[in-house]
Design a protein around this motif. Sequence first.
Motif, PDB file in Angstrom:
ATOM      1  N   GLN A 252       0.869  -1.190   0.068  1.00 43.79           N
ATOM      2  CA  GLN A 252       0.029  -0.105  -0.012  1.00 43.79           C
ATOM      3  C   GLN A 252       0.913   1.226   0.105  1.00 43.79           C
ATOM      4  OE1 GLN A 252      -3.369   0.199  -0.466  1.00 43.79           O
ATOM      5  NE2 GLN A 252      -2.704   2.440  -0.591  1.00 43.79           N
ATOM      6  N   ARG A 253       1.984   1.303   0.681  1.00 40.71           N
ATOM      7  CA  ARG A 253       2.840   2.428   0.751  1.00 40.71           C
ATOM      8  C   ARG A 253       3.762   2.410  -0.617  1.00 40.71           C
ATOM      9  NH1 ARG A 253       4.054   0.236   5.735  1.00 40.71           N
ATOM     10  NH2 ARG A 253       6.102  -0.866   5.142  1.00 40.71           N
ATOM     11  N   LEU A 254       3.912   1.519  -1.302  1.00 44.05           N
ATOM     12  CA  LEU A 254       4.336   1.875  -2.516  1.00 44.05           C
ATOM     13  C   LEU A 254       3.202   2.230  -3.423  1.00 44.05           C
ATOM     14  CD1 LEU A 254       6.390  -1.710  -3.026  1.00 44.05           C
ATOM     15  CD2 LEU A 254       7.166   0.412  -2.290  1.00 44.05           C
ATOM     16  N   LYS A 255       2.155   1.793  -3.261  1.00 47.41           N
ATOM     17  CA  LYS A 255       1.180   2.222  -4.366  1.00 47.41           C
ATOM     18  C   LYS A 255       0.775   3.583  -4.209  1.00 47.41           C
ATOM     19  CE  LYS A 255      -1.438  -2.065  -5.134  1.00 47.41           C
ATOM     20  NZ  LYS A 255      -2.862  -2.675  -4.855  1.00 47.41           N
ATOM     21  N   GLU A 256       1.033   4.264  -3.036  1.00 47.07           N
ATOM     22  CA  GLU A 256       0.727   5.578  -2.915  1.00 47.07           C
ATOM     23  C   GLU A 256       1.899   6.686  -3.595  1.00 47.07           C
ATOM     24  OE1 GLU A 256       0.641   6.075   1.388  1.00 47.07           O
ATOM     25  OE2 GLU A 256      -1.334   4.934   1.354  1.00 47.07           O
ATOM     26  N   ARG A 257       2.970   6.195  -4.209  1.00 47.94           N
ATOM     27  CA  ARG A 257       3.922   6.709  -4.763  1.00 47.94           C
ATOM     28  C   ARG A 257       3.591   7.199  -6.032  1.00 47.94           C
ATOM     29  NH1 ARG A 257       8.290   6.608  -1.683  1.00 47.94           N
ATOM     30  NH2 ARG A 257       9.674   7.422  -3.476  1.00 47.94           N
ATOM     31  N   PRO A 258       3.560   8.329  -6.544  1.00 47.91           N
ATOM     32  CA  PRO A 258       3.288   8.920  -7.847  1.00 47.91           C
ATOM     33  C   PRO A 258       3.792   7.994  -8.769  1.00 47.91           C
ATOM     34  CG  PRO A 258       3.829  10.858  -6.546  1.00 47.91           C
ATOM     35  CD  PRO A 258       4.201   9.575  -5.694  1.00 47.91           C
ATOM     36  N   SER A 259       5.041   7.357  -8.971  1.00 51.89           N
ATOM     37  CA  SER A 259       5.625   6.985  -9.878  1.00 51.89           C
ATOM     38  C   SER A 259       5.307   5.447  -9.917  1.00 51.89           C
ATOM     39  CB  SER A 259       7.357   6.764  -9.802  1.00 51.89           C
ATOM     40  OG  SER A 259       7.783   8.052  -9.838  1.00 51.89           O
ATOM     41  N   PHE A 260       4.705   4.903  -8.905  1.00 53.51           N
ATOM     42  CA  PHE A 260       4.241   3.522  -8.951  1.00 53.51           C
ATOM     43  C   PHE A 260       2.839   3.697  -9.834  1.00 53.51           C
ATOM     44  CE2 PHE A 260       1.253   0.239  -7.796  1.00 53.51           C
ATOM     45  CZ  PHE A 260       2.050  -1.275  -7.498  1.00 53.51           C
ATOM     46  N   GLU A 261       2.155   4.610  -9.561  1.00 54.29           N
ATOM     47  CA  GLU A 261       0.809   4.815 -10.293  1.00 54.29           C
ATOM     48  C   GLU A 261       1.244   5.041 -11.854  1.00 54.29           C
ATOM     49  OE1 GLU A 261      -2.441   4.996  -9.267  1.00 54.29           O
ATOM     50  OE2 GLU A 261      -1.446   3.961  -7.568  1.00 54.29           O
ATOM     51  N   GLN A 262       2.298   5.950 -11.857  1.00 51.50           N
ATOM     52  CA  GLN A 262       2.630   6.172 -13.329  1.00 51.50           C
ATOM     53  C   GLN A 262       3.172   4.751 -14.335  1.00 51.50           C
ATOM     54  OE1 GLN A 262       5.941   9.100 -13.671  1.00 51.50           O
ATOM     55  NE2 GLN A 262       6.068   8.994 -15.915  1.00 51.50           N
ATOM     56  N   THR A 263       3.656   4.072 -13.424  1.00 53.54           N
ATOM     57  CA  THR A 263       3.994   2.778 -14.021  1.00 53.54           C
ATOM     58  C   THR A 263       3.012   1.678 -14.125  1.00 53.54           C
ATOM     59  OG1 THR A 263       6.258   3.040 -13.069  1.00 53.54           O
ATOM     60  CG2 THR A 263       5.966   0.950 -13.783  1.00 53.54           C
ATOM     61  N   PHE A 264       2.112   1.618 -13.059  1.00 50.47           N
ATOM     62  CA  PHE A 264       1.200   0.606 -12.993  1.00 50.47           C
ATOM     63  C   PHE A 264      -0.134   0.675 -13.052  1.00 50.47           C
ATOM     64  CE2 PHE A 264       4.958  -0.964 -10.631  1.00 50.47           C
ATOM     65  CZ  PHE A 264       5.025  -2.223 -11.123  1.00 50.47           C
ATOM     66  N   GLN A 265      -0.663   2.203 -13.072  1.00 49.85           N
ATOM     67  CA  GLN A 265      -2.160   2.326 -12.923  1.00 49.85           C
ATOM     68  C   GLN A 265      -2.972   1.950 -13.861  1.00 49.85           C
ATOM     69  OE1 GLN A 265      -2.712   6.814 -12.955  1.00 49.85           O
ATOM     70  NE2 GLN A 265      -4.578   6.289 -11.727  1.00 49.85           N
ATOM     71  N   GLY A 266      -4.172   1.437 -13.733  1.00 48.33           N
ATOM     72  CA  GLY A 266      -5.085   0.764 -14.720  1.00 48.33           C
ATOM     73  C   GLY A 266      -4.694  -0.044 -15.662  1.00 48.33           C
ATOM     74  N   LYS A 267      -3.612  -1.057 -15.151  1.00 48.33           N
ATOM     75  CA  LYS A 267      -2.909  -1.727 -16.116  1.00 48.33           C
ATOM     76  C   LYS A 267      -3.235  -3.154 -15.472  1.00 48.33           C
ATOM     77  CE  LYS A 267       0.219   1.130 -18.089  1.00 48.33           C
ATOM     78  NZ  LYS A 267       1.625   1.345 -18.506  1.00 48.33           N
ATOM     79  N   ARG A 268      -3.602  -4.120 -16.163  1.00 49.76           N
ATOM     80  CA  ARG A 268      -3.786  -5.516 -15.693  1.00 49.76           C
ATOM     81  C   ARG A 268      -2.949  -6.513 -16.389  1.00 49.76           C
ATOM     82  NH1 ARG A 268      -5.226  -5.389 -11.041  1.00 49.76           N
ATOM     83  NH2 ARG A 268      -5.735  -7.561 -11.503  1.00 49.76           N
ATOM     84  N   PRO A 269      -2.635  -7.478 -15.663  1.00 45.86           N
ATOM     85  CA  PRO A 269      -1.682  -8.641 -16.079  1.00 45.86           C
ATOM     86  C   PRO A 269      -2.435  -9.130 -17.593  1.00 45.86           C
ATOM     87  CG  PRO A 269      -2.095  -9.076 -13.731  1.00 45.86           C
ATOM     88  CD  PRO A 269      -2.747  -7.719 -14.054  1.00 45.86           C
ATOM     89  N   VAL A 270      -1.372  -9.639 -18.315  1.00 45.76           N
ATOM     90  CA  VAL A 270      -1.935 -10.242 -19.696  1.00 45.76           C
ATOM     91  C   VAL A 270      -1.366 -11.747 -19.716  1.00 45.76           C
ATOM     92  CG1 VAL A 270      -2.213  -8.011 -20.918  1.00 45.76           C
ATOM     93  CG2 VAL A 270       0.231  -9.142 -21.053  1.00 45.76           C
ATOM     94  N   LYS A 271      -1.813 -12.345 -20.597  1.00 47.66           N
ATOM     95  CA  LYS A 271      -1.291 -13.778 -20.572  1.00 47.66           C
ATOM     96  C   LYS A 271       0.023 -13.811 -21.509  1.00 47.66           C
ATOM     97  CE  LYS A 271      -2.408 -18.717 -21.649  1.00 47.66           C
ATOM     98  NZ  LYS A 271      -3.294 -19.746 -22.004  1.00 47.66           N
ATOM     99  N   PRO A 272       1.184 -14.276 -21.044  1.00 49.07           N
ATOM    100  CA  PRO A 272       2.412 -14.151 -21.863  1.00 49.07           C
ATOM    101  C   PRO A 272       2.027 -15.335 -23.141  1.00 49.07           C
ATOM    102  CG  PRO A 272       2.959 -14.241 -19.561  1.00 49.07           C
ATOM    103  CD  PRO A 272       1.596 -14.431 -19.781  1.00 49.07           C
ATOM    104  N   SER A 273       2.735 -15.408 -24.198  1.00 45.82           N
ATOM    105  CA  SER A 273       2.739 -16.551 -25.033  1.00 45.82           C
ATOM    106  C   SER A 273       3.901 -17.150 -24.909  1.00 45.82           C
ATOM    107  CB  SER A 273       2.203 -15.880 -26.347  1.00 45.82           C
ATOM    108  OG  SER A 273       2.539 -17.034 -27.580  1.00 45.82           O
ATOM    109  N   GLY A 274       4.149 -18.146 -24.561  1.00 46.68           N
ATOM    110  CA  GLY A 274       5.626 -18.917 -24.345  1.00 46.68           C
ATOM    111  C   GLY A 274       6.352 -18.288 -23.535  1.00 46.68           C
ATOM    112  N   GLY A 275       5.880 -17.766 -22.374  1.00 49.91           N
ATOM    113  CA  GLY A 275       6.798 -17.230 -21.186  1.00 49.91           C
ATOM    114  C   GLY A 275       6.028 -16.843 -20.082  1.00 49.91           C
ATOM    115  N   SER A 276       6.591 -16.059 -19.307  1.00 48.14           N
ATOM    116  CA  SER A 276       5.784 -15.712 -18.115  1.00 48.14           C
ATOM    117  C   SER A 276       6.314 -14.271 -17.575  1.00 48.14           C
ATOM    118  CB  SER A 276       6.019 -16.503 -16.715  1.00 48.14           C
ATOM    119  OG  SER A 276       7.273 -16.328 -16.421  1.00 48.14           O
ATOM    120  N   LEU A 277       5.756 -13.667 -16.565  1.00 47.28           N
ATOM    121  CA  LEU A 277       6.351 -12.349 -16.126  1.00 47.28           C
ATOM    122  C   LEU A 277       7.761 -12.422 -15.976  1.00 47.28           C
ATOM    123  CD1 LEU A 277       3.508 -10.768 -13.698  1.00 47.28           C
ATOM    124  CD2 LEU A 277       3.539 -10.685 -16.384  1.00 47.28           C
TER     125      LEU A 277
END
Length: 277
Positions: A252-277
């Motif tokens: 939660q502390r990380l999520k409150e950082r503006p740069s976290f929001e800039q990097t992750f906000q509104g984005k959801r994981p997608v299914k990789p093809s032939g790999g993973s995160l």
Amino acid sequence: LAIPPLMMSSCSSLLVGIGAGVLGTLTIGGVIYYIRGRTKKEILVLQDEETVRVRQLKLFHSFPFRSCRCAWLINELGIQKWVEIIPVSLHGPDAKDLPKYKKEVHPHGTIPALVLEDGTTLLESAAICLYIAHEFSGKYGPDLLPSEDNMAEFYDKIVYATSTIDHILEPLYMQLTHTSEDERDQGLVTNKMRQFKVVATVLSDHLKDKLYICGKKFTAADCVVGYNIWWASVIKQGELLQEYPILLSYLQRLKERPSFEQTFQGKRPVKPSGGSL
């Protein structure tokens, strides 16, 4: 070279390979320098009696993969004008960039990759974050390196995240997020869940009296380890973290950082093809 006297307040001098005519502008620390010349052979900034070359690095990035660590760190430092973030499509039906990327940038075709000015390419997220932190912290942006007293745990937790935690979360992510229940390898899931509990306990114990990995100060280590905690939070609707309130508070502390929001906000994981995160 024409630089208004008042523009020189934050820089002792500026050297440019020049001829005549307007070449363009260079912004350093919010100050705009007006540069004249026919050709730009080299720009050197002499600041605080130290010569620093204006950087031109390229980070190849694709959400939600491990390049997020590096993009997050770049956003925290505010160095986008020195490190260009290049989005690439390497997975699924839109993997249009993969052939060229494998040939010219990363032989394994995975993310991330950081290409330096001399063509050297860094292929691992930990190496990239460490390099960026040491090259740019306190010079072009905030200081995201730890104190000397915390340097050992800084290196340890970064390597622990990429050498141990990644290899536990990777199969859990693929099995629990992108594999139907009847097709899952339950033995693998059980084994990796047991390993994750050890990881979660180690990190909880480490963070129980700390705001961040290196104490009260946010550092590049939080971009690396914090990505793992975020990654765990999107597996099976966050069930992996429910028994670990210290990790939930840290996230939660990380999520409150503006740069976290800039990097992750509104984005959801997608299914990789032939790999993973």
